[in-house]
Design a protein around this motif. Structure first.
Motif, PDB file in Angstrom:
ATOM      1  N   ALA A   1       0.847  -1.198   0.000  1.00 54.84           N
ATOM      2  CA  ALA A   1       0.000   0.000   0.000  1.00 54.84           C
ATOM      3  C   ALA A   1       0.878   1.243   0.000  1.00 54.84           C
ATOM      4  CB  ALA A   1      -0.915  -0.006   1.225  1.00 54.84           C
ATOM      5  N   PRO A   2       0.419   2.323  -0.524  1.00 57.19           N
ATOM      6  CA  PRO A   2      -0.880   2.465  -1.174  1.00 57.19           C
ATOM      7  C   PRO A   2      -0.780   2.195  -2.675  1.00 57.19           C
ATOM      8  CG  PRO A   2       0.107   4.632  -0.946  1.00 57.19           C
ATOM      9  CD  PRO A   2       1.076   3.625  -0.328  1.00 57.19           C
ATOM     10  N   LEU A   3      -1.828   1.581  -3.197  1.00 55.15           N
ATOM     11  CA  LEU A   3      -1.941   1.440  -4.655  1.00 55.15           C
ATOM     12  C   LEU A   3      -2.325   2.805  -5.222  1.00 55.15           C
ATOM     13  CD1 LEU A   3      -3.983  -1.876  -5.036  1.00 55.15           C
ATOM     14  CD2 LEU A   3      -1.535  -1.533  -5.389  1.00 55.15           C
ATOM     15  N   PRO A   4      -1.927   3.083  -6.463  1.00 55.68           N
ATOM     16  CA  PRO A   4      -2.371   4.333  -7.084  1.00 55.68           C
ATOM     17  C   PRO A   4      -3.900   4.398  -7.109  1.00 55.68           C
ATOM     18  CG  PRO A   4      -0.664   3.289  -8.410  1.00 55.68           C
ATOM     19  CD  PRO A   4      -1.056   2.312  -7.337  1.00 55.68           C
ATOM     20  N   GLU A   5      -4.434   5.582  -6.918  1.00 54.36           N
ATOM     21  CA  GLU A   5      -5.879   5.766  -6.825  1.00 54.36           C
ATOM     22  C   GLU A   5      -6.623   5.179  -8.027  1.00 54.36           C
ATOM     23  OE1 GLU A   5      -8.905   9.514  -6.663  1.00 54.36           O
ATOM     24  OE2 GLU A   5      -7.041   9.681  -5.539  1.00 54.36           O
ATOM     25  N   HIS A   6      -6.053   5.317  -9.206  1.00 50.08           N
ATOM     26  CA  HIS A   6      -6.717   4.853 -10.432  1.00 50.08           C
ATOM     27  C   HIS A   6      -6.611   3.346 -10.658  1.00 50.08           C
ATOM     28  CE1 HIS A   6      -2.514   5.209 -11.645  1.00 50.08           C
ATOM     29  NE2 HIS A   6      -2.801   4.312 -12.550  1.00 50.08           N
ATOM     30  N   MET A   7      -5.761   2.646  -9.911  1.00 50.35           N
ATOM     31  CA  MET A   7      -5.517   1.231 -10.141  1.00 50.35           C
ATOM     32  C   MET A   7      -6.571   0.364  -9.465  1.00 50.35           C
ATOM     33  SD  MET A   7      -2.142  -1.077  -9.335  1.00 50.35           S
ATOM     34  CE  MET A   7      -1.176  -0.290 -10.615  1.00 50.35           C
ATOM     35  N   LYS A   8      -7.180  -0.506 -10.251  1.00 49.90           N
ATOM     36  CA  LYS A   8      -8.127  -1.470  -9.697  1.00 49.90           C
ATOM     37  C   LYS A   8      -7.347  -2.549  -8.966  1.00 49.90           C
ATOM     38  CE  LYS A   8     -11.544  -0.784 -13.295  1.00 49.90           C
ATOM     39  NZ  LYS A   8     -12.280  -1.407 -14.396  1.00 49.90           N
ATOM     40  N   LEU A   9      -7.967  -3.130  -7.966  1.00 50.88           N
ATOM     41  CA  LEU A   9      -7.305  -4.158  -7.167  1.00 50.88           C
ATOM     42  C   LEU A   9      -6.738  -5.271  -8.044  1.00 50.88           C
ATOM     43  CD1 LEU A   9      -6.636  -5.293  -4.329  1.00 50.88           C
ATOM     44  CD2 LEU A   9      -8.852  -6.446  -4.412  1.00 50.88           C
ATOM     45  N   ALA A  10      -7.530  -5.771  -8.977  1.00 54.25           N
ATOM     46  CA  ALA A  10      -7.090  -6.883  -9.829  1.00 54.25           C
ATOM     47  C   ALA A  10      -5.951  -6.497 -10.767  1.00 54.25           C
ATOM     48  CB  ALA A  10      -8.273  -7.426 -10.633  1.00 54.25           C
ATOM     49  N   GLU A  11      -5.725  -5.201 -10.961  1.00 57.99           N
ATOM     50  CA  GLU A  11      -4.650  -4.745 -11.847  1.00 57.99           C
ATOM     51  C   GLU A  11      -3.309  -4.623 -11.141  1.00 57.99           C
ATOM     52  OE1 GLU A  11      -6.200  -0.995 -13.164  1.00 57.99           O
ATOM     53  OE2 GLU A  11      -7.490  -1.931 -14.676  1.00 57.99           O
ATOM     54  N   ALA A  12      -3.300  -4.762  -9.822  1.00 64.39           N
ATOM     55  CA  ALA A  12      -2.044  -4.621  -9.071  1.00 64.39           C
ATOM     56  C   ALA A  12      -1.036  -5.660  -9.569  1.00 64.39           C
ATOM     57  CB  ALA A  12      -2.294  -4.786  -7.581  1.00 64.39           C
TER      58      ALA A  12
ATOM     59  N   ASN B   1      -9.416  -4.048  -0.979  1.00 65.83           N
ATOM     60  CA  ASN B   1      -9.211  -2.956  -1.919  1.00 65.83           C
ATOM     61  C   ASN B   1      -9.035  -1.627  -1.174  1.00 65.83           C
ATOM     62  OD1 ASN B   1      -9.201  -1.734  -4.585  1.00 65.83           O
ATOM     63  ND2 ASN B   1     -11.237  -0.987  -4.073  1.00 65.83           N
ATOM     64  N   VAL B   2      -9.905  -1.355  -0.225  1.00 68.13           N
ATOM     65  CA  VAL B   2      -9.822  -0.116   0.554  1.00 68.13           C
ATOM     66  C   VAL B   2      -8.503  -0.060   1.312  1.00 68.13           C
ATOM     67  CG1 VAL B   2     -10.800   1.116   2.538  1.00 68.13           C
ATOM     68  CG2 VAL B   2     -12.306   0.246   0.732  1.00 68.13           C
ATOM     69  N   ARG B   3      -8.160  -1.146   1.971  1.00 68.81           N
ATOM     70  CA  ARG B   3      -6.926  -1.149   2.776  1.00 68.81           C
ATOM     71  C   ARG B   3      -5.683  -0.967   1.915  1.00 68.81           C
ATOM     72  NH1 ARG B   3      -6.662  -5.467   7.427  1.00 68.81           N
ATOM     73  NH2 ARG B   3      -4.758  -4.273   7.778  1.00 68.81           N
ATOM     74  N   LEU B   4      -5.693  -1.535   0.705  1.00 68.78           N
ATOM     75  CA  LEU B   4      -4.528  -1.399  -0.165  1.00 68.78           C
ATOM     76  C   LEU B   4      -4.446  -0.016  -0.823  1.00 68.78           C
ATOM     77  CD1 LEU B   4      -4.313  -4.939  -1.757  1.00 68.78           C
ATOM     78  CD2 LEU B   4      -2.538  -3.801  -0.420  1.00 68.78           C
ATOM     79  N   HIS B   5      -5.539   0.702  -0.849  1.00 69.66           N
ATOM     80  CA  HIS B   5      -5.527   2.051  -1.417  1.00 69.66           C
ATOM     81  C   HIS B   5      -5.280   3.131  -0.364  1.00 69.66           C
ATOM     82  CE1 HIS B   5      -7.145   0.231  -5.109  1.00 69.66           C
ATOM     83  NE2 HIS B   5      -6.595   1.289  -5.688  1.00 69.66           N
ATOM     84  N   GLU B   6      -5.360   2.782   0.894  1.00 67.65           N
ATOM     85  CA  GLU B   6      -5.106   3.741   1.970  1.00 67.65           C
ATOM     86  C   GLU B   6      -3.607   4.007   2.100  1.00 67.65           C
ATOM     87  OE1 GLU B   6      -8.669   2.839   5.159  1.00 67.65           O
ATOM     88  OE2 GLU B   6      -6.795   1.756   5.380  1.00 67.65           O
ATOM     89  N   THR B   7      -3.286   5.208   2.482  1.00 63.63           N
ATOM     90  CA  THR B   7      -1.904   5.536   2.783  1.00 63.63           C
ATOM     91  C   THR B   7      -1.565   4.916   4.131  1.00 63.63           C
ATOM     92  OG1 THR B   7      -2.103   7.609   1.581  1.00 63.63           O
ATOM     93  CG2 THR B   7      -0.262   7.417   3.151  1.00 63.63           C
ATOM     94  N   PRO B   8      -0.469   4.143   4.186  1.00 60.65           N
ATOM     95  CA  PRO B   8      -0.106   3.520   5.469  1.00 60.65           C
ATOM     96  C   PRO B   8       0.107   4.571   6.551  1.00 60.65           C
ATOM     97  CG  PRO B   8       1.254   2.685   3.680  1.00 60.65           C
ATOM     98  CD  PRO B   8       0.467   3.844   3.134  1.00 60.65           C
ATOM     99  N   HIS B   9      -0.281   4.205   7.739  1.00 58.60           N
ATOM    100  CA  HIS B   9      -0.092   5.090   8.893  1.00 58.60           C
ATOM    101  C   HIS B   9       1.273   4.799   9.493  1.00 58.60           C
ATOM    102  CE1 HIS B   9      -4.295   6.183   8.674  1.00 58.60           C
ATOM    103  NE2 HIS B   9      -4.588   4.902   8.595  1.00 58.60           N
ATOM    104  N   THR B  10       1.983   5.843   9.810  1.00 51.11           N
ATOM    105  CA  THR B  10       3.286   5.652  10.451  1.00 51.11           C
ATOM    106  C   THR B  10       3.162   5.975  11.938  1.00 51.11           C
ATOM    107  OG1 THR B  10       3.903   7.905   9.836  1.00 51.11           O
ATOM    108  CG2 THR B  10       4.652   6.139   8.383  1.00 51.11           C
TER     109      THR B  10
END
Length: 82
Positions: A32-43, A72-81
């Motif tokens: 994470a994070p995946l680019p906003e435009h990227m669908k989960l299956a496209e990762a 999908n939501v978790r992979l698109h979120e910016t990781p918390h430090t």
């Protein structure tokens, strides 16, 4: 036999991946994070079988859809430090 209670652990088992909470958290943190435009299956880190599973389950709005959406939501979120 279908599992009645699906969660991220059972999804990761279905995908053939380590399914304990620490492994799931580590996987998400490392991808994470995946680019906003990227669908989960496209990762790029999924294999073809995993991509197909996501696409089919999402299109069919199957029992897995809410859990796939959670991932999908978790992979698109910016990781918390910390």
């Amino acid at each position: 036999m279908e599992l009645p209670n699906k969660d991220l652990g059972t999804l990761f088992e279905q995908l053939g991946m380590p399914s304990d909470p620490a492994s799931i958290d580590a996987f998400i943190a490392s991808h994470a994070p995946l680019p906003e435009h990227m669908k989960l299956a496209e990762a790029p880190f999924w294999n073809e079988s995993q991509r197909t599973f996501f696409e089919q389950e999402w299109i069919e709005d199957a029992d897995w859809a809410p859990i796939i959406d959670e991932l999908n939501v978790r992979l698109h979120e910016t990781p918390h430090t910390a």
